[in-house]
Write a protein that holds these residues in place. Structure first.
Motif, PDB file in Angstrom:
ATOM      1  N   GLN A   1      42.052  37.834  37.246  1.00 29.34           N
ATOM      2  CA  GLN A   1      41.239  37.231  38.298  1.00 29.34           C
ATOM      3  C   GLN A   1      41.039  38.211  39.444  1.00 29.34           C
ATOM      4  O   GLN A   1      39.934  38.361  39.972  1.00 29.34           O
ATOM      5  N   SER A   2      42.104  38.912  39.819  1.00 35.30           N
ATOM      6  CA  SER A   2      42.003  39.928  40.871  1.00 35.30           C
ATOM      7  C   SER A   2      41.084  41.066  40.450  1.00 35.30           C
ATOM      8  O   SER A   2      40.281  41.573  41.254  1.00 35.30           O
ATOM      9  N   ILE A   3      41.201  41.486  39.201  1.00 26.73           N
ATOM     10  CA  ILE A   3      40.358  42.579  38.706  1.00 26.73           C
ATOM     11  C   ILE A   3      38.884  42.188  38.763  1.00 26.73           C
ATOM     12  O   ILE A   3      38.026  42.982  39.175  1.00 26.73           O
ATOM     13  N   ARG A   4      38.569  40.949  38.363  1.00 26.11           N
ATOM     14  CA  ARG A   4      37.168  40.505  38.366  1.00 26.11           C
ATOM     15  C   ARG A   4      36.620  40.418  39.790  1.00 26.11           C
ATOM     16  O   ARG A   4      35.447  40.712  40.030  1.00 26.11           O
TER      17      ARG A   4
ATOM     18  N   LEU B   1      33.379  42.490  41.228  1.00 24.28           N
ATOM     19  CA  LEU B   1      32.264  41.903  41.975  1.00 24.28           C
ATOM     20  C   LEU B   1      32.092  42.593  43.321  1.00 24.28           C
ATOM     21  O   LEU B   1      30.958  42.875  43.738  1.00 24.28           O
ATOM     22  N   THR B   2      33.209  42.894  43.985  1.00 22.93           N
ATOM     23  CA  THR B   2      33.146  43.576  45.276  1.00 22.93           C
ATOM     24  C   THR B   2      32.478  44.940  45.146  1.00 22.93           C
ATOM     25  O   THR B   2      31.593  45.304  45.933  1.00 22.93           O
ATOM     26  N   MET B   3      32.881  45.710  44.151  1.00 24.36           N
ATOM     27  CA  MET B   3      32.297  47.033  43.962  1.00 24.36           C
ATOM     28  C   MET B   3      30.831  46.946  43.549  1.00 24.36           C
ATOM     29  O   MET B   3      30.008  47.779  43.963  1.00 24.36           O
ATOM     30  N   PHE B   4      30.483  45.931  42.756  1.00 21.42           N
ATOM     31  CA  PHE B   4      29.090  45.761  42.334  1.00 21.42           C
ATOM     32  C   PHE B   4      28.194  45.473  43.536  1.00 21.42           C
ATOM     33  O   PHE B   4      27.140  46.092  43.707  1.00 21.42           O
TER      34      PHE B   4
END
Length: 416
Positions: free
Chosen positions: A38-41, A45-48
């Protein structure tokens, strides 16, 4: 035997050793695994979103600067362009150090807050009655400062092979330098070689870069499978070789020459301009923000009269190869770097890796604006090929040391 086989399937917790230096094995629980992904996703999203915002804003920098402050000259735009990467280069080690001693979400939240505030400042830099260009410079630097998000790290201690760390930073710098150079040169090159107008060059190169983005996604998926069979080092080496082949294909050959544009875009000699103005020239061509449309290779670039054209098929094949090799080198550099660092807190080290990439994105456009204008594509791409060969030689020289921390037989020793 069944118990022994089960033990072999466990994943070791790095850095935890008993009095007899025996490594304790643990199994990740399903709940922890769900939380981790969940943290990775969320980070994905933040980087995208950050990358999308960067792409939207960066194309409008030059016309926005001209609108808010007519006193801004061409050389000042070079500082505006570089300020983002400079801010990121300064902030990356600081956020990395912070993430080593405090909860990881603190520097991440603060960096996002700085990015939001900086973008708000960027949106309102036209409000002050004077010195607007300096406010814009500060805003772009702060956006880059906030873009230095800390990487995910681990919390145990261990020794590190500094030679492998430094080598990986150098290789990462080279691959970011090369790709920044390619992104910068694509539009001016196609305009000179194929007599494309600015509108055509921006449209066609936009389509090409979008296709390369799709290619990169496919490459990322393939890397996951190939890395299990060949290993990260071999994929990194293969990526550099593929990029080298791409730039080698870009070298001009034959006896067909590009169409000559007998009047320069600005009725002056580009080779007589300053370094900042050269960067501006390429930036304006890439952004497509001027109504002036070139119709060939400017005659005042003396190499246009003696350098064979690069055929469109050459350019497309080279773009496909570079679009394949770059993401491979990029992700393998990160993967190897993280594994080389092992259990040691990685915040500062990851910050330096990001800083090296920011430095590459600063120097790449400057290098190509000088080399391409003065020497042309033959010398420019030959120099790039030489740099890539040096990178391959460096990688080969330290190949045996680029191994995961837990894969070393002893502290700081090479793999046998």
């Amino acid at each position: 035997m069944a118990v022994h086989g089960a033990t072999d399937e466990k994943q070791p917790l790095l850095g935890e050793r008993g009095p007899e230096s025996e490594q304790r094995d643990v199994i990740e629980t399903e709940e922890h695994r769900r939380s981790r992904w969940q943290s990775i996703r969320i980070l994905y999203l933040t980087m995208f979103l950050s990358s999308v915002g960067f792409s939207i804003v960066i194309m409008s920098v030059w016309p926005y600067l001209q609108k808010i402050d007519p006193t801004a000259d061409a050389s000042f735009l070079g500082w505006i362009i570089a300020s983002y990467s400079l801010g990121q280069m300064v902030a990356s080690p600081l956020f990395g150090l912070w993430s080593n001693y405090r909860p990881r979400k603190e520097p991440l939240v603060i960096s996002i807050f700085i990015s939001v505030a900086a973008n708000c400042l960027y949106a309102y830099v036209h409000v002050p009655p004077s010195h607007n260009k300096y406010y814009m410079l500060v805003a772009r630097a702060l956006v880059g400062f906030g873009a230095a998000n800390p990487e995910e790290v681990h919390d145990a201690q261990g020794s590190i092979d500094q030679v492998a760390v430094i080598t990986t930073n150098i290789l990462f710098f080279i691959i970011l330098f090369i790709f920044a150079l390619f992104e910068t040169i694509a539009t001016p090159l196609t305009m000179d070689m194929y007599a494309w107008t600015r509108e055509q060059a921006v449209l066609y190169n936009g389509i090409i870069l979008a296709a390369l983005g799709v290619e990169a996604v496919i490459v990322f998926m393939g890397i996951k499978i190939l890395s299990k069979r060949t290993g990260e080092r071999m994929l990194l080496l293969g990526g550099f070789i593929i990029v080298f082949i791409g730039f080698f294909i870009l070298l001009p050959w034959g006896n067909q020459f590009p169409k000559i544009q007998w009047e320069d875009l600005h009725n002056n000699t580009i080779s007589d301009t300053s370094s900042g103005e050269r960067v501006t020239y390429f930036w304006k061509l890439s952004a497509g923000n001027s109504s002036e449309g070139p119709t060939g290779c400017p005659v005042k670039q003396s190499w246009c009269l003696s350098t064979p054209m690069i055929h469109l098929a050459q350019f497309l094949v080279a773009a496909v190869l570079i679009g394949m090799g770059y993401p491979t080198c990029n992700v393998m550099s990160y993967t190897l770097y993280s594994k080389i660092l092992g259990p040691k807190p990685q915040g500062v080290y990851m910050g330096w890796l990001t800083a090296s990439g920011s430095g590459a994105r600063i120097l790449g456009p400057v290098f190509v604006s000088q080399a391409y204008t003065d020497l042309g594509p033959r010398w420019s791409f030959s120099l790039v090929c030489g740099i890539l060969l040096l990178a391959v030689a460096l990688l080969g020289a330290v190949y045996r040391r680029l191994v995961p921390f837990t894969g070393r037989p002893g502290r700081g020793q090479e793999e046998t």
